[in-house]
Motif scaffolding. Structure first.
Motif, PDB file in Angstrom:
ATOM      1  N   PHE A   1       0.723  -1.157  -0.056  1.00  0.00           N
ATOM      2  CA  PHE A   1      -0.021  -0.205   0.020  1.00  0.00           C
ATOM      3  C   PHE A   1       1.209   1.194   0.007  1.00  0.00           C
ATOM      4  CE2 PHE A   1      -2.265   3.389   2.490  1.00  0.00           C
ATOM      5  CZ  PHE A   1      -3.321   3.745   1.533  1.00  0.00           C
TER       6      PHE A   1
ATOM      7  N   VAL B   1       0.750   4.053  -2.857  1.00  0.00           N
ATOM      8  CA  VAL B   1       0.442   5.731  -2.659  1.00  0.00           C
ATOM      9  C   VAL B   1       1.587   6.414  -2.726  1.00  0.00           C
ATOM     10  CG1 VAL B   1       0.364   7.153  -0.547  1.00  0.00           C
ATOM     11  CG2 VAL B   1      -1.057   5.011  -0.839  1.00  0.00           C
TER      12      VAL B   1
ATOM     13  N   SER C   1       9.153   0.560   2.569  1.00  0.00           N
ATOM     14  CA  SER C   1       8.470  -0.725   2.916  1.00  0.00           C
ATOM     15  C   SER C   1       9.705  -1.684   3.158  1.00  0.00           C
ATOM     16  CB  SER C   1       7.998  -1.252   1.425  1.00  0.00           C
ATOM     17  OG  SER C   1       6.750  -0.392   1.026  1.00  0.00           O
TER      18      SER C   1
END
Length: 56
Positions: A12, A16, A46
């Motif tokens: 995610f 984004v 991440s």
């Protein structure tokens, strides 16, 4: 069995960051550079989340 939560997901954050980078880059006239910058930032964040989750 230990009471441990599932792993955190970083996909995610990558998505984004790519979208935000493309939009910001588009406003400055360089959407491709914005996309690449967003991708790089998303991957770094991440990986940091993955490393922190792995250490737990």
């Amino acid at each position: 069995m230990a009471n441990r939560s599932g792993p955190q997901a970083g996909g995610f954050i990558i998505a984004v960051a790519i979208l935000a980078g493309t939009i910001i880059g588009g406003l400055k006239g360089q959407p491709s550079i914005g996309l690449l910058a967003g991708l790089g930032l998303g991957v770094v964040v991440s990986v940091a989340i993955w490393l922190r989750d792995r250490a737990r």
